[in-house]
Design a protein around this motif. Sequence first.
Motif, PDB file in Angstrom:
ATOM      1  N   UNK A 127       0.814  -1.215   0.000  1.00  0.00           N
ATOM      2  CA  UNK A 127       0.000   0.000   0.000  1.00  0.00           C
ATOM      3  C   UNK A 127       0.848   1.265   0.000  1.00  0.00           C
ATOM      4  N   UNK A 128       2.171   1.094   0.073  1.00  0.00           N
ATOM      5  CA  UNK A 128       3.059   2.251   0.112  1.00  0.00           C
ATOM      6  C   UNK A 128       3.017   2.979   1.430  1.00  0.00           C
ATOM      7  N   UNK A 129       2.782   2.223   2.517  1.00  0.00           N
ATOM      8  CA  UNK A 129       2.649   2.821   3.845  1.00  0.00           C
ATOM      9  C   UNK A 129       3.682   2.257   4.809  1.00  0.00           C
ATOM     10  N   UNK A 130       3.980   3.049   5.824  1.00  0.00           N
ATOM     11  CA  UNK A 130       4.692   2.520   6.971  1.00  0.00           C
ATOM     12  C   UNK A 130       3.713   1.665   7.773  1.00  0.00           C
ATOM     13  N   UNK A 131       4.239   0.746   8.573  1.00  0.00           N
ATOM     14  CA  UNK A 131       3.375  -0.161   9.324  1.00  0.00           C
ATOM     15  C   UNK A 131       2.424   0.596  10.247  1.00  0.00           C
ATOM     16  N   UNK A 132       2.921   1.624  10.923  1.00  0.00           N
ATOM     17  CA  UNK A 132       2.069   2.394  11.833  1.00  0.00           C
ATOM     18  C   UNK A 132       0.936   3.086  11.080  1.00  0.00           C
ATOM     19  N   UNK A 133       1.235   3.596   9.888  1.00  0.00           N
ATOM     20  CA  UNK A 133       0.207   4.266   9.090  1.00  0.00           C
ATOM     21  C   UNK A 133      -0.850   3.269   8.628  1.00  0.00           C
ATOM     22  N   UNK A 134      -0.413   2.068   8.271  1.00  0.00           N
ATOM     23  CA  UNK A 134      -1.354   1.019   7.870  1.00  0.00           C
ATOM     24  C   UNK A 134      -2.283   0.662   9.028  1.00  0.00           C
ATOM     25  N   UNK A 135      -1.712   0.512  10.204  1.00  0.00           N
ATOM     26  CA  UNK A 135      -2.533   0.179  11.371  1.00  0.00           C
ATOM     27  C   UNK A 135      -3.502   1.309  11.708  1.00  0.00           C
ATOM     28  N   UNK A 136      -3.065   2.537  11.528  1.00  0.00           N
ATOM     29  CA  UNK A 136      -3.952   3.675  11.780  1.00  0.00           C
ATOM     30  C   UNK A 136      -5.105   3.687  10.777  1.00  0.00           C
ATOM     31  N   UNK A 137      -4.812   3.305   9.536  1.00  0.00           N
ATOM     32  CA  UNK A 137      -5.870   3.199   8.530  1.00  0.00           C
ATOM     33  C   UNK A 137      -6.899   2.159   8.942  1.00  0.00           C
TER      34      UNK A 137
END
Length: 236
Positions: A127-137
């Motif tokens: 998704x082109x995200x950092x892991x923390x950003x993915x979890x926030x999504x």
Amino acid sequence: MTASTPPPAPRRALTRADYDRFQPLVRRLAMRAARRVPSHIKAQDLMGYGWLGLVEAFSRAEATMADEEFEAYASYRIRGAMLDYLRSLDPMARALRSRSRHVSRAIADLTKSLGRQPEEEEIAKALGMELDAYRETLSDIGKAGMARLELLDLDKVDLVSEAEAPDEEVSRQGMAGLVAGAIDKLPERLRQLLALYYQEECTLREIGLVLGVTESRVSQLHTEAIHRLRAALRRE
């Protein structure tokens, strides 16, 4: 010399007979949904989107799929198309709905390419995200109510609905079988979470104590589990 790519499996062709066969189901689902939404949303509009869902089901389902399984899958697609239409009417939900679709798509693509369930780090990277950003999504999607196991939302019985027709009952049973099969393929931790939440009716806090994580992390894992199920049901 590299091996040639096998041709795609043949898909089902939508015929006039199929139109006649599924018309009563599309109409019933549209009428049932129309009774639970604002009056400016017309059943005819819902039927139109239901037909789009049916066309999508035919375009994705392999011709070798058993009839009973296809009926369940088609019903799922019809309901899903109607729900997508209803959700699209809320401007604030559109962005989150798009992000939710991207998550499911990434999981489906990774599962196909890897031949296994992807790790969350792999999903985030796709998704082109950092892991923390993915979890926030995942947290945002969960808070918006877009992650539920009740995939048959439009098939709930209401106070004025008639008894279910036999073909609807068969479709419900078939859909339940497809979902159960998809759950069996989830990572063990997510299977345990779904069992605790939907079968044991534990709270997120109680599940967190069992899994050894925070309540907010349980919410993220639940949202990811639902998206993995949706990815498995995409039938790309």
